[in-house]
Design a protein around this motif. Sequence first.
Motif, short mmCIF file in Angstrom:
data_model
loop_
_atom_site.label_atom_id
_atom_site.label_comp_id
_atom_site.label_asym_id
_atom_site.label_seq_id
_atom_site.Cartn_x
_atom_site.Cartn_y
_atom_site.Cartn_z
N GLU A 29 0.83 -1.20 0.00
CA GLU A 29 0.00 0.00 0.00
C GLU A 29 0.87 1.26 0.00
N CYS A 52 -4.79 2.01 7.26
CA CYS A 52 -3.34 1.94 7.40
C CYS A 52 -2.66 3.15 6.79
N GLY A 104 -11.68 -1.55 2.68
CA GLY A 104 -12.78 -1.44 3.65
C GLY A 104 -13.48 -0.11 3.48
N GLY A 105 -12.67 0.95 3.36
CA GLY A 105 -13.20 2.30 3.23
C GLY A 105 -13.87 2.53 1.88
N ALA A 133 -8.59 -6.62 2.92
CA ALA A 133 -9.13 -6.80 4.28
C ALA A 133 -8.95 -5.50 5.05
N MET A 135 -7.02 -4.04 7.35
CA MET A 135 -5.72 -4.38 7.91
C MET A 135 -5.43 -3.56 9.16
N ASN A 136 -5.80 -2.29 9.14
CA ASN A 136 -5.39 -1.41 10.21
C ASN A 136 -5.94 -1.81 11.56
C1 LIG Z 1 -16.96 4.28 11.36
C2 LIG Z 1 -15.73 3.58 11.72
N1 LIG Z 1 -15.77 2.24 11.89
C3 LIG Z 1 -14.67 1.56 12.21
C4 LIG Z 1 -13.48 2.21 12.31
C5 LIG Z 1 -12.23 1.44 12.67
N2 LIG Z 1 -11.37 1.29 11.56
C6 LIG Z 1 -10.35 2.12 11.32
S1 LIG Z 1 -9.44 1.70 10.03
C7 LIG Z 1 -10.38 0.34 9.77
C8 LIG Z 1 -10.08 -0.65 8.69
C9 LIG Z 1 -9.54 -0.04 7.45
O1 LIG Z 1 -9.54 -1.01 6.47
P1 LIG Z 1 -9.29 -0.60 4.98
O2 LIG Z 1 -10.18 0.50 4.59
O3 LIG Z 1 -9.33 -1.80 4.13
O4 LIG Z 1 -7.83 0.00 5.01
P2 LIG Z 1 -6.48 -0.75 5.33
O5 LIG Z 1 -6.14 -0.46 6.73
O6 LIG Z 1 -6.68 -2.18 5.08
O7 LIG Z 1 -5.52 -0.13 4.41
C10 LIG Z 1 -11.40 0.25 10.70
C11 LIG Z 1 -12.37 -0.85 10.74
C12 LIG Z 1 -13.47 3.61 12.13
N3 LIG Z 1 -12.33 4.32 12.23
N4 LIG Z 1 -14.58 4.27 11.83
#
Ligand SMILES: Cc1ncc(C[n+]2csc(CCOP(=O)(O)OP(=O)(O)O)c2C)c(N)n1
Lengths: 326, 567
Positions: A29, A52, A104-105, A133, A135-136
Amino acid sequence: MTEPASLRSRQPRFRGLEAGHRACQGCGEALAARLVTESAGPDVILTNATGCLEVFTTPWPQSAWRVPWLHSLFENSAAIASGVEAALKAQGRRTKVIAMGGDGGTFDIGFQALSGMLERMHNVLYVCYDNEAYMNTGIQRSSSTPHAAMTTTSPPGKNRMGKRHMKKDLLSIIAAHHVPYAASASVAYPQDLRRKVRRAMEIEGPTFLLVHSPCPLGWGHDGTLSIEIARLGVQTGLFPLIELERGEVASVMPIRNPVPVVEYLKRQGRFRHLFSDGDHRAREEREHLQALADYNIERYGLKGDGDDPLDTDGADTVRRGGPART
Amino acid sequence: MPVTMTRGAFALPGTSLAFKTGTWRNTRPIHTHAAAPCHGACPAGEDQQEWLARLQEGRPREAWEALVAMNPMPAVTGRVCPHPCESACNRGQYDSPIAIHGIERWLGDEAIRHNWAYPLLDVPVRSQRVAVVGAGPAGLSAAYHLLRRRYNVVLFDAMPEAGGLLRSAIPPTRLPRDVVDKELGRILALGIEFRPRTALGRDVSLDQLRSEFDAVFLGVGAGKSRHWDVDGAVPADLHEGLGMLKEWLVVGALPTPNAVVIHGGGNTAVDLARVMRRAGVKDVHVVTASGLPGPDTEPDDVLNVVPRELEQAVEEGVVFHPHRTINRLIMRGSKVVGVEMVRLKKLPDGRGRKSRVSFEGTETVLHVDMVVPAIGEVVDPTGMESVLHGKDYIKTDRFGRIDGQAGLFAGGDARDWLKGLTGGTVSAAIGDGRRAAEAIDALLSGREAVEPVRPPIRYDRLNLAYYENRPRIPLPTLELEKRNDTDEIEGGPSGAQALAEANRCFSCGNCLACDNCWTLCPDNAVVKTTELASDGSHYVFDYDYCKGCGLCAKECPCGYIDMVPDE
Ligand SMILES: Cc1ncc(C[n+]2csc(CCOP(=O)(O)OP(=O)(O)O)c2C)c(N)n1
Ligand SMILES: Cc1cc2nc3c(=O)[nH]c(=O)nc-3n(C[C@H](O)[C@H](O)[C@H](O)COP(=O)(O)OP(=O)(O)OC[C@H]3O[C@@H](n4cnc5c(N)ncnc54)[C@H](O)[C@@H]3O)c2cc1C
Ligand code: SF4
Ligand code: SF4
Ligand code: SF4
Ligand SMILES: [Mg+2]
């Protein structure tokens, strides 16, 4: 003078994302974001969903970014980008807005904001760093996690062989918005990725880029292997590299020699259970993933006919003095 | 970089540089310029990777200059060297080896065509004088490398012209004489004082040379045929192979029996066989204890000729009898009417040493009216007694130094080779001459002689994802019907072909400036220089930020980056 510190300020490329960020060793990433901002150039404003990328680049009071960058929430990168773009428009400025988020976002929680942004035809490039997934927060499944992959919320066991459901076909949903340009790219093919970023930057209107970005921690592989695994993702057909214009497939990166999916799977801890002896489901799931790859190859016509300088073998061929500037 | 808090308490761009992620690392990437297999296999010591790189950059003259830093006669070796470099080339395991000899030949010819000047070293002119005896490849190479280092060199040869066996034995169909004249002429013209028709042991003695010169190099070759008989029997009209070939080169004629058997497995045997076929001899047989290249021949037991020469000889109708020897001469009076052959093979004895074992019951007869031995040559001892000590060859170390005879050196065919595939070749003689020049320079400068060695690079250290299959350029060969005694059989590549072929080189073990490491480091820890970095690449690792992930090492196509434990 060949001191790294003095050379750094004189690099023959734009640095949008600087060193000193806290990504894991071999993070796909971080590499993807570095490549995207490099190709986009300095005249941009970035918005970033929680995840992340947001966390490892901006431990307060430091920032690894060298361009304006905003973060608000997990779910609203596209909404913020829409607002920034509208404000710039009102000011008559042509600075490009790039919205960024993890899978996720993007696939899940920020999905309606993204859909709205596309539908309202904002002049924004949305980049999703797809590491398949959450990951953070410790590797929870997302709707982008591939079928049969192990995450902390899709553990393999008596009832399931990892994730039960399929990876969401996000690009088809994006296509349904009839946006001028949407594409998938991979960190294993940086030249192709750069070209796609530049293409999207030139377009006035909403564009979308999905970048396959291996995560050593979440996928269970050594950081050394991030590029090799990303390359296999493309060469197997599991992650097709395609370009869509107004919803139609405009071009694909042909696969010169399709590689069996086990080559991709066996290098990653998240698919380890697919190689457990004596479990007939392991073989079944391997065949399932092979069938999904074959389906992609057939659906997008990925099997090229004859050698092509832009196919999976040709696109990364090196030459002395670096890649030709395209 | 100090972290400054802004008034609005937002982070300043790039301030993460204050955080040195290099502290996370336990292995670090380093650049390692390893030895490509082509270089490792080259008896002349060329660094093919280096000169192919200059060609890839479109700089043929610089390529040639890098080449002649080791081997002053590429137009010659590009034609006659059995090119062990190509057998070792990593690309051979991928699709097919780089046609190194073809490109080498093209560079040599280009240099002659454009009269490119041989670059001499930028060192002070030396007052010392060195005598070089023998103007074959070994002597010429020693003389050239000494001259390059600005010594005064006097080159002696018994013959009226320089070249040794290049001129006196190798058929012009493989090595046109105008190539020899031009390339050797250019070397001599650099300022070597050439004294032809001056034989050591006849016109000048070794003691004389040693008292007159600061050092002496002996590149006298092996000019005397080995004794040959079969169980004591020798035909009355015995012609020995090399002598016949040399005579044919001078007078243009040779005996033409109905059927001949040539006994031997080297260049002399094969060249003579082809010349005799072309002269009209119907049946030409070569009986050799060595094997033909193939699965049942060990690498150290293969016929010692350039592989394509063997193919062409077969095409031209020469019949080979490998793994056989002549057991008995069938005579009518003092004339040969046939030979009896027996099969044999090189096998290890009880102590593991290999020797030839013949197999009783495998005898066969060939009806011929001539037998020609071509089993090799030894040093002519005339004038050389004090260094031969009754042996066939001069014993030296790898720098050509002769034990107990300070200031006296030897190399080439005259030297006691640890017989191998690459001994007794033009390029081996060139390598000997170069190493001896280094040892002579070291002796006369009061320092140790050095031959730099780099660690070898293996095929599995390359990342093949970054290369593509690409066919080797075809080199033209004169059709069978058009072959005669003078026209060159193998042709060279065109300029465009040579450049295309150079572009196939993997650049094993040396940076090709592909940008992969610079492009793929997630941490911006590889920085690029527009000038060369101290290690010869264009890239520098910034260990302040490198986390030691090893991605760059893995994705470097040519194995130039190694991960080593961090100190
Ligand atoms: C509304 C809300 N739900 C849950 C979270 C917790 N949260 C922060 S980052 C994250 C996961 C991010 O996953 P992704 O978008 O795939 O990014 P990655 O870290 O994998 O790059 C979660 C669940 C949050 N910050 N806000
Ligand atoms: C028929 C034939 C074909 C060959 N084909 C090939 C081939 O295709 N590829 C390959 O790599 N190798 C080939 N070789 C081998 C190659 O020619 C030799 O290995 C090489 O020439 C050795 O070089 P040299 O300088 O040691 O000796 P030479 O080439 O023999 O040169 C020795 C020189 O010393 C001179 N000399 C000798 N004694 C004295 C003296 N007392 N005083 C003054 N001068 C003296 C001689 O006149 C001669 O000029 C072939 C050999 C033969 C016979
Ligand atoms: S590919 Fe190039 S560097 Fe590697 S062995 Fe062959 S010629 Fe030498
Ligand atoms: S890719 Fe970057 S961080 Fe990783 S080992 Fe190489 S220099 Fe270090
Ligand atoms: S990756 Fe490319 S640029 Fe980097 S060291 Fe290797 S060859 Fe040189
Ligand atoms: Mg994610």
